[in-house]
Design a protein around this motif. Structure first.
Motif, PDB file in Angstrom:
ATOM      1  N   PRO A  45       0.830  -1.215   0.000  1.00 38.76           N
ATOM      2  CA  PRO A  45       0.000   0.000   0.000  1.00 38.76           C
ATOM      3  C   PRO A  45       0.861   1.260   0.000  1.00 38.76           C
ATOM      4  CG  PRO A  45      -0.786  -1.581   1.613  1.00 38.76           C
ATOM      5  CD  PRO A  45       0.533  -2.093   1.134  1.00 38.76           C
ATOM      6  N   ALA A  51      -4.241   0.503   1.668  1.00 33.50           N
ATOM      7  CA  ALA A  51      -4.433  -0.849   2.194  1.00 33.50           C
ATOM      8  C   ALA A  51      -5.901  -1.239   2.241  1.00 33.50           C
ATOM      9  CB  ALA A  51      -3.823  -0.951   3.597  1.00 33.50           C
ATOM     10  N   ARG A 553      -8.746  -6.158  -1.725  1.00 31.43           N
ATOM     11  CA  ARG A 553      -8.769  -5.384  -0.478  1.00 31.43           C
ATOM     12  C   ARG A 553     -10.115  -4.690  -0.264  1.00 31.43           C
ATOM     13  NH1 ARG A 553      -2.558  -3.380  -1.543  1.00 31.43           N
ATOM     14  NH2 ARG A 553      -1.567  -4.786  -0.020  1.00 31.43           N
TER      15      ARG A 553
END
Length: 801
Positions: A45, A51, A553
């Motif tokens: 990230p 992230a 994610r």
């Protein structure tokens, strides 16, 4: 729900189930791998990609605006063009060169990608096949591909450039700094190829019966490659398979064609008043508010134009904003119809273009399918943002912003087979759906084909299911991927593979990812959690360039589910699902007066009625029982044809209902006492079962257990995947039930893509049903793609045969 007995001992006996060898997929350990986080497998990230899976505060992407003029020379089958490109450097980097794609070089004998595959002498071939082989094996220039005739900067100064196969590097006269823009002009031309003999996504098709052409102009202009934060310049050559990574921008395009041609193109036409008669323009305006297709150019108009080609020319002007590409179709053969579709309060013009060869199918279905698709996809992802959506029949299957090319032709008598109709419905939904993935949620198709084809195939499946509850979808339901998943490992590769290196492209890039997402939605996450997270991904990455990590994610971030085990197994691995019911231990309660221990009152869940017949997947069943869903063919009776009724039989529409399992939610009551006579009477009739499972395939998955009692009723338990987390090879589950079990079956609705159903049974249950999977083959000299061929039931029913 957990069922715990205290104060009870069980006398156990083992009832045999089939045993198989325990496959050691990781000999060093039986746990600690499949449920570990993806960690460094995903990109780190940063300020561009967070992230959480969302774009970061410093996310950036480039932009390219195009002003193009071109002319179609039908007599000589040539396309000539000139374009002015404005390139915006929004990156933090200084650029000393830029890269363009010359996709038409795919057909060049000297400038193609150079990729070759192993080949053998065929048992039979065509003359064209011999010609193509001879050209490939020689150094001769076949004259195909882009010819660059002029390249200058905005002031008219020549620019240096290098062509490397299907790519072109332009040397910038001065470095292009962050925040600056560069303008250049490029003139080019190329010979248009016959799609049906040379291959490819664009070109022409000639109709010897009436002597006319249908042109599909795609990948037709030199265009910018993507420069991104995660890979710099996208530099994979175009081999004909891996599709396109493209930069968003605005397009102003002028196309000069024979005056009797009709054009469908990306964007909105700015000069319909100049190229259409007042009567045709009035029909176009009428179609905007119509709820059924209005023919702007009729079948009679098209047939008349076919018989008397015009020598005059007309120029059509189109504008398209915030798109990644531009494509167009042109022919005097086109019938043109249109209707309006409202999406979130905004009107969208849905249109179709097709020849007489497809009239009886396309006039009834194509535009209705376009409207249904953009509405359904909008519900599952983001609201369709463009003013136009179009389908063009071209015995093809390929997508571009606001326009796509599809197949679906009838017999000469106007009848068609059911497979032709269903194939046409599927391809139109699929290609129109590509407007969302990847035309708006703009992934790199050259690197990750599944982010384009797989995500789109998944939403296509959802949309097909909402079109007609009887529609025979070919991908999405878990059982459809089983034959692929059970192949030997040397014939498989992970979904996360480069497009050019995939052996079985269809199952890998389309069906397996679509199936995986549907398993997530129906079996692992549930529709509510999944749909929210998937919409969040689409919203976050609309008009941007996502990577797989951004999808993975976001799905976890928006749902609160740890799915790393699923991405690791389904997308990065090739292990199949094969969960075996190895054995069942059966016990009866023995209540001991001297054993005093706290015990819980046990609550038995309500028993669900029998589910559905074994030939329907769980998505169809849930859609049919969801009262908020009304299928498109039920809403619009104009979609009913012979096959709509044929599929339903004499009994009419199937209205079987499937009730979801209801589990009791009453909290346990605790007591401390010795078992009483009432306790003995109550618990002495309980039946206990321990089910022992093994993971023979290697891919962990939830375990779905269906108990069939001796009284004929059933109960289904859904065990979450985490039961495998401490032992990835073996696990067991203990049950105490009120009724005696006659048989046990794993995965009764074929939800998990289990490749071996023979080890899913215990007791007197029958053998699993067999189903046939076949691949339709069309000879080299056979009909066009999507052409109905041979005697069909419709002909028999209507008396035309």
């Amino acid at each position: 729900m957990k069922r715990i007995f205290t104060g009870i001992l069980f006398v156990m006996g083992t009832v045999g189930a089939s045993f198989a060898q325990d496959i050691q997929n990781n000999p060093g350990s039986n746990h600690g791998n499949k449920f570990e986080q993806l960690g460094t497998i995903l990109n780190t990230p940063n300020e561009q990609r967070t992230a959480s899976g969302a774009p970061g505060v410093k996310y950036w992407q480039q932009r390219a605006d195009y002003n193009i003029k071109c002319e179609l020379d039908e007599k000589n089958l040539m396309l000539k063009g000139s374009e002015t490109v404005t390139y915006f450097n929004n990156s933090p980097d200084v650029l000393t060169y830029i890269w363009l794609q010359l996709d038409e070089n795919e057909h060049s004998s000297t400038n193609n990608s150079g990729y070759q595959s192993s080949s053998t002498m065929p048992k039979q071939t065509t003359l064209q096949g011999i010609d193509r082989t001879e050209v490939r094996n020689s150094d001769a220039d076949n004259g195909l591909g882009d010819i660059i005739t002029k390249l200058t900067d905005g002031t008219g100064k020549k620019l240096a450039y290098t062509i490397n196969k299907t790519m072109m590097r332009i040397e910038l006269p001065v470095p292009l700094k962050s925040g600056q823009q560069f303008i250049f002009n490029i003139d080019w031309n190329y010979k248009i190829t016959d799609r049906n003999t040379v291959g490819g996504r664009g070109g022409y098709e000639f109709f010897p019966g009436d002597g006319n052409y249908l042109f599909t102009m795609t990948q037709w202009y030199p265009r910018l490659c993507v420069y991104s934060d995660f890979q710099g310049w996208q530099n994979h050559q175009f081999t004909g398979r891996g599709e396109f990574a493209l930069t968003f921008g605005n397009f102003h395009v002028q196309m000069t064609v024979p005056a009797d041609h009709v054009i469908g193109a990306t964007g909105e036409c700015l000069n319909y008043a100049a190229v259409l008669s007042p009567a045709k323009l009035a029909l176009y305006n009428k179609a905007k508010t119509s709820t059924a297709p209005v023919e702007i150019v009729t079948l009679a108009d098209a047939k008349k134009a076919e018989g008397a080609p015009s020598a005059a020319k007309k120029t059509w002007v189109f504008q398209a904003n915030n798109v990644r590409d531009f494509a167009w179709g042109s022919s005097r053969k086109f019938v043109w119809d249109a209707m309006g579709q409202n999406v979130a309060g905004k009107p969208v013009m849905c249109m179709s273009f097709y020849g007489k060869e497809a009239y009886n199918l396309y006039s009834k279905y194509s535009t209705r399918l376009v409207a249904h698709t953009i509405k359904s996809y909008s519900d599952f992802s983001i609201n369709y943002p463009y003013p136009v959506a179009q389908s063009v029949e071209a015995s093809n299957g390929m997508e571009y912003p606001m326009i796509c090319f599809n197949y679906g032709r009838t017999e000469k008598d106007g009848t068609y087979s059911e497979s032709t109709k269903n194939g046409m419905i599927g391809v139109i939904i699929h290609e129109v759906g590509h407007n969302f993935f990847p035309m708006i949620v703009n992934s790199d198709e050259r690197q990750w084909s599944w982010m384009d084809e797989g995500l789109n195939s998944f939403v296509e499946y959802l949309t097909e299911e909402l079109w007609d509850n009887k529609f025979p979808s070919k991908k999405g339901a878990a059982y459809t991927i089983v034959d692929y998943m059970k192949l030997p490992k040397n014939e498989l590769e992970p979904i996360m593979s480069n497009s050019e290196n995939i052996v079985r492209f269809g199952p890998n890039a389309y069906t397996k990812p679509a199936t995986g997402l549907n398993i997530l939605r129906e079996t692992i996450m549930g529709r509510k959690l999944f749909d929210y997270a998937f919409k969040e991904y689409a919203k976050r990455w609309a008009f941007k360039h996502p990577t797989p990590a951004d999808l993975f994610r976001t799905m976890e971030d928006a749902s609160g589910e740890d799915l790393d085990w699923f991405w690791r197994g389904w997308f990065y691995g090739t292990d199949p699902v094969d969960i075996s019911l190895d054995s069942v231990k059966v016990g009866k309660a023995d209540l001991l007066d001297t054993y005093n221990q706290p015990k819980r009152t046990v609550f038995t869940p309500k028993i669900a009625p029998p589910s559905v017949n074994s030939f329907e997947d769980i998505s169809k069943i849930r859609n049919r029982t969801d009262k908020s869903i009304v299928f498109q063919t039920d809403k619009d009776t104009a979609t009913h044809d012979f096959y709509w009724k044929y599929a339903r039989g004499l009994a009419g529409v199937d209205t079987v209902k499937f009730a979801n399992l209801v589990k009791a939610q009453t909290p346990p009551v605790f007591e401390t006492d010795v078992p009483t006579a009432d306790d003995k009477a109550k618990y002495g009739s309980k039946y206990a079962y321990q089910l022992n499972f093994s993971n023979k395939g290697g891919l962990v998955m939830p375990i779905i257990v269906e108990f069939k009692y001796t009284d004929g009723t059933t109960y289904t338990d859904r065990i979450p995947v985490q039961i495998w987390r401490l032992n990835e090879k073996n696990c067991s589950k203990f049950y105490v039930l009120d009724k005696e079990v006659a048989s046990i079956k794993l995965d009764p609705m074929r939800e998990t893509a289990d490749i071996d159903e023979t080890n899913n049974f215990w007791g007197k249950s029958g053998e699993p049903s067999k189903f046939q999977v076949f691949k339709q083959k069309v000879g080299a000299n056979g009909p066009a793609r999507g052409q109905s061929s041979g005697v069909n039931p419709m002909q028999v029913a209507t008396g035309s045969k």
